[in-house]
Design a protein around this motif. Structure first.
Motif, PDB file in Angstrom:
ATOM      1  N   ALA A  85       0.842  -1.199   0.000  1.00 14.49           N
ATOM      2  CA  ALA A  85       0.000   0.000   0.000  1.00 14.49           C
ATOM      3  C   ALA A  85       0.872   1.242   0.000  1.00 14.49           C
ATOM      4  O   ALA A  85       2.006   1.226   0.464  1.00 14.49           O
ATOM      5  CB  ALA A  85      -0.912  -0.009   1.219  1.00 14.49           C
ATOM      6  N   ALA A  86       0.290   2.330  -0.503  1.00 12.21           N
ATOM      7  CA  ALA A  86       1.006   3.599  -0.487  1.00 12.21           C
ATOM      8  C   ALA A  86       1.327   3.981   0.947  1.00 12.21           C
ATOM      9  O   ALA A  86       0.519   3.825   1.846  1.00 12.21           O
ATOM     10  CB  ALA A  86       0.164   4.679  -1.142  1.00 12.21           C
ATOM     11  N   GLY A  87       2.539   4.446   1.172  1.00 14.38           N
ATOM     12  CA  GLY A  87       2.939   4.881   2.500  1.00 14.38           C
ATOM     13  C   GLY A  87       3.694   3.829   3.285  1.00 14.38           C
ATOM     14  O   GLY A  87       4.304   4.146   4.289  1.00 14.38           O
ATOM     15  N   GLN A  88       3.670   2.558   2.867  1.00 14.54           N
ATOM     16  CA  GLN A  88       4.423   1.529   3.565  1.00 14.54           C
ATOM     17  C   GLN A  88       5.885   1.599   3.127  1.00 14.54           C
ATOM     18  O   GLN A  88       6.182   1.829   1.959  1.00 14.54           O
ATOM     19  CB  GLN A  88       3.890   0.136   3.250  1.00 14.54           C
ATOM     20  N   ALA A  89       6.767   1.387   4.076  1.00 17.58           N
ATOM     21  CA  ALA A  89       8.198   1.445   3.759  1.00 17.58           C
ATOM     22  C   ALA A  89       8.585   0.243   2.911  1.00 17.58           C
ATOM     23  O   ALA A  89       8.133  -0.875   3.137  1.00 17.58           O
ATOM     24  CB  ALA A  89       9.011   1.468   5.042  1.00 17.58           C
ATOM     25  N   MET A  90       9.442   0.486   1.930  1.00 13.37           N
ATOM     26  CA  MET A  90       9.930  -0.597   1.082  1.00 13.37           C
ATOM     27  C   MET A  90      11.283  -1.035   1.621  1.00 13.37           C
ATOM     28  O   MET A  90      12.177  -0.214   1.798  1.00 13.37           O
ATOM     29  CB  MET A  90      10.056  -0.137  -0.370  1.00 13.37           C
ATOM     30  N   LEU A  91      11.409  -2.306   1.927  1.00 16.54           N
ATOM     31  CA  LEU A  91      12.654  -2.842   2.459  1.00 16.54           C
ATOM     32  C   LEU A  91      13.541  -3.322   1.312  1.00 16.54           C
ATOM     33  O   LEU A  91      13.043  -3.782   0.282  1.00 16.54           O
ATOM     34  CB  LEU A  91      12.370  -4.024   3.395  1.00 16.54           C
ATOM     35  N   PRO A  92      14.847  -3.268   1.523  1.00 16.91           N
ATOM     36  CA  PRO A  92      15.741  -3.860   0.519  1.00 16.91           C
ATOM     37  C   PRO A  92      15.443  -5.361   0.390  1.00 16.91           C
ATOM     38  O   PRO A  92      15.081  -6.012   1.375  1.00 16.91           O
ATOM     39  CB  PRO A  92      17.137  -3.624   1.107  1.00 16.91           C
ATOM     40  N   PRO A  93      15.587  -5.918  -0.823  1.00 21.85           N
ATOM     41  CA  PRO A  93      15.229  -7.328  -1.042  1.00 21.85           C
ATOM     42  C   PRO A  93      15.941  -8.303  -0.111  1.00 21.85           C
ATOM     43  O   PRO A  93      15.333  -9.270   0.364  1.00 21.85           O
ATOM     44  CB  PRO A  93      15.630  -7.582  -2.494  1.00 21.85           C
ATOM     45  N   ASN A  94      17.236  -8.072   0.202  1.00 23.56           N
ATOM     46  CA  ASN A  94      17.946  -9.008   1.076  1.00 23.56           C
ATOM     47  C   ASN A  94      17.376  -9.002   2.489  1.00 23.56           C
ATOM     48  O   ASN A  94      17.321 -10.035   3.159  1.00 23.56           O
ATOM     49  CB  ASN A  94      19.450  -8.724   1.074  1.00 23.56           C
ATOM     50  N   ILE A  95      16.907  -7.841   2.971  1.00 26.82           N
ATOM     51  CA  ILE A  95      16.307  -7.764   4.301  1.00 26.82           C
ATOM     52  C   ILE A  95      14.960  -8.481   4.302  1.00 26.82           C
ATOM     53  O   ILE A  95      14.629  -9.217   5.231  1.00 26.82           O
ATOM     54  CB  ILE A  95      16.136  -6.294   4.755  1.00 26.82           C
ATOM     55  N   GLU A  96      14.173  -8.286   3.241  1.00 30.03           N
ATOM     56  CA  GLU A  96      12.885  -8.979   3.135  1.00 30.03           C
ATOM     57  C   GLU A  96      13.099 -10.488   3.145  1.00 30.03           C
ATOM     58  O   GLU A  96      12.341 -11.227   3.777  1.00 30.03           O
ATOM     59  CB  GLU A  96      12.162  -8.562   1.845  1.00 30.03           C
ATOM     60  N   LEU A  97      14.122 -10.965   2.442  1.00 32.16           N
ATOM     61  CA  LEU A  97      14.418 -12.402   2.378  1.00 32.16           C
ATOM     62  C   LEU A  97      14.789 -12.934   3.752  1.00 32.16           C
ATOM     63  O   LEU A  97      14.311 -13.997   4.167  1.00 32.16           O
ATOM     64  CB  LEU A  97      15.539 -12.659   1.367  1.00 32.16           C
ATOM     65  N   LEU A  98      15.625 -12.197   4.482  1.00 32.72           N
ATOM     66  CA  LEU A  98      16.018 -12.625   5.827  1.00 32.72           C
ATOM     67  C   LEU A  98      14.804 -12.653   6.762  1.00 32.72           C
ATOM     68  O   LEU A  98      14.661 -13.567   7.568  1.00 32.72           O
ATOM     69  CB  LEU A  98      17.090 -11.692   6.390  1.00 32.72           C
ATOM     70  N   LEU A  99      13.921 -11.667   6.632  1.00 34.11           N
ATOM     71  CA  LEU A  99      12.711 -11.648   7.456  1.00 34.11           C
ATOM     72  C   LEU A  99      11.808 -12.820   7.116  1.00 34.11           C
ATOM     73  O   LEU A  99      11.283 -13.498   8.007  1.00 34.11           O
ATOM     74  CB  LEU A  99      11.954 -10.329   7.250  1.00 34.11           C
ATOM     75  N   ALA A 100      11.615 -13.074   5.806  1.00 31.78           N
ATOM     76  CA  ALA A 100      10.719 -14.143   5.366  1.00 31.78           C
ATOM     77  C   ALA A 100      11.228 -15.510   5.785  1.00 31.78           C
ATOM     78  O   ALA A 100      10.445 -16.418   6.062  1.00 31.78           O
ATOM     79  CB  ALA A 100      10.543 -14.088   3.849  1.00 31.78           C
ATOM     80  N   SER A 101      12.548 -15.666   5.849  1.00 36.11           N
ATOM     81  CA  SER A 101      13.106 -16.973   6.205  1.00 36.11           C
ATOM     82  C   SER A 101      13.293 -17.132   7.713  1.00 36.11           C
ATOM     83  O   SER A 101      13.805 -18.148   8.176  1.00 36.11           O
ATOM     84  CB  SER A 101      14.445 -17.198   5.490  1.00 36.11           C
ATOM     85  N   GLY A 102      12.899 -16.123   8.492  1.00 36.47           N
ATOM     86  CA  GLY A 102      12.965 -16.239   9.949  1.00 36.47           C
ATOM     87  C   GLY A 102      14.327 -15.968  10.526  1.00 36.47           C
ATOM     88  O   GLY A 102      14.580 -16.256  11.692  1.00 36.47           O
ATOM     89  N   GLN A 103      15.260 -15.456   9.753  1.00 34.08           N
ATOM     90  CA  GLN A 103      16.613 -15.225  10.250  1.00 34.08           C
ATOM     91  C   GLN A 103      16.735 -13.924  11.049  1.00 34.08           C
ATOM     92  O   GLN A 103      17.776 -13.669  11.636  1.00 34.08           O
ATOM     93  CB  GLN A 103      17.598 -15.217   9.077  1.00 34.08           C
ATOM     94  N   LEU A 104      15.665 -13.133  11.047  1.00 40.10           N
ATOM     95  CA  LEU A 104      15.642 -11.914  11.865  1.00 40.10           C
ATOM     96  C   LEU A 104      14.407 -11.990  12.774  1.00 40.10           C
ATOM     97  O   LEU A 104      13.416 -11.306  12.563  1.00 40.10           O
ATOM     98  CB  LEU A 104      15.582 -10.663  10.970  1.00 40.10           C
TER      99      LEU A 104
END
Length: 172
Positions: A85-104
């Motif tokens: 949605a408009a206004g949501q922060a866009m994370l760098p792809p590597n950070i999104e990947l780490l979040l999605a895989s549970g590493q953060l």
């Protein structure tokens, strides 16, 4: 702008000139600026008579347009393909990947330095305004108080006007 000048102008309208002045104040009740609507209500409280009651009832609550500034942040697409949605922060792809895989497991805090200035855009919004000066004029001219309830005012006015007409007809 000056309250003293407005008061002097209203005070300067003589009894013989009231009927000439009323149409200007009645027209001002439909002005696009809410400030002008309330100033007209103040003037009609002093100069008005029963003939202005319907217009005052119509101006109890008026709709006005305002231009506001809002952030101009476009929506985006995350690395997993989901939309953002408009206004949501866009994370760098590597950070999104780490979040999605549970590493953060404790999440992340992204802080831009220096902060990127946010582009703003103008947006027009409409808002209904309750006009206290118009209500005060109605209260003063009628001796009634139905608040900002326009249907109640209309019902009272119809009954009052009908009653006044019957009284005039019964007199010889």
């Amino acid at each position: 702008e000056s309250r003293r000048v407005r008061e002097a102008a209203v005070g300067g309208v003589g009894h013989k000139d009231v009927n000439k002045a009323l149409p200007f104040y009645i027209r001002a009740l439909r002005n696009g600026l809410n400030l002008v609507v309330n100033r007209a209500g103040d003037a009609l409280a002093e100069l008005g008579n029963e003939t202005v009651i319907p217009q005052l009832i119509d101006a109890l609550v008026t709709r006005h347009q305002y231009i506001i500034l809002v952030p101009d942040v476009p929506g985006g697409v995350r690395s997993d393909g989901s939309s953002m949605a408009a206004g949501q922060a866009m994370l760098p792809p590597n950070i999104e990947l780490l979040l999605a895989s549970g590493q953060l497991p404790y999440g992340v805090r992204v802080q831009e330095y220096p902060p990127t200035p946010v582009r703003m855009k103008e947006m027009t919004v409409e808002k209904d305004e309750e006009n206290q000066s118009v209500l005060n004029a109605l209260n003063l001219l009628t001796g009634q108080n139905f608040g900002f309830n326009e249907p109640a005012w209309r019902k009272w006015y119809t009954a009052h006007r009908g009653g006044a007409a019957k009284k005039r007809k019964t007199k010889p």
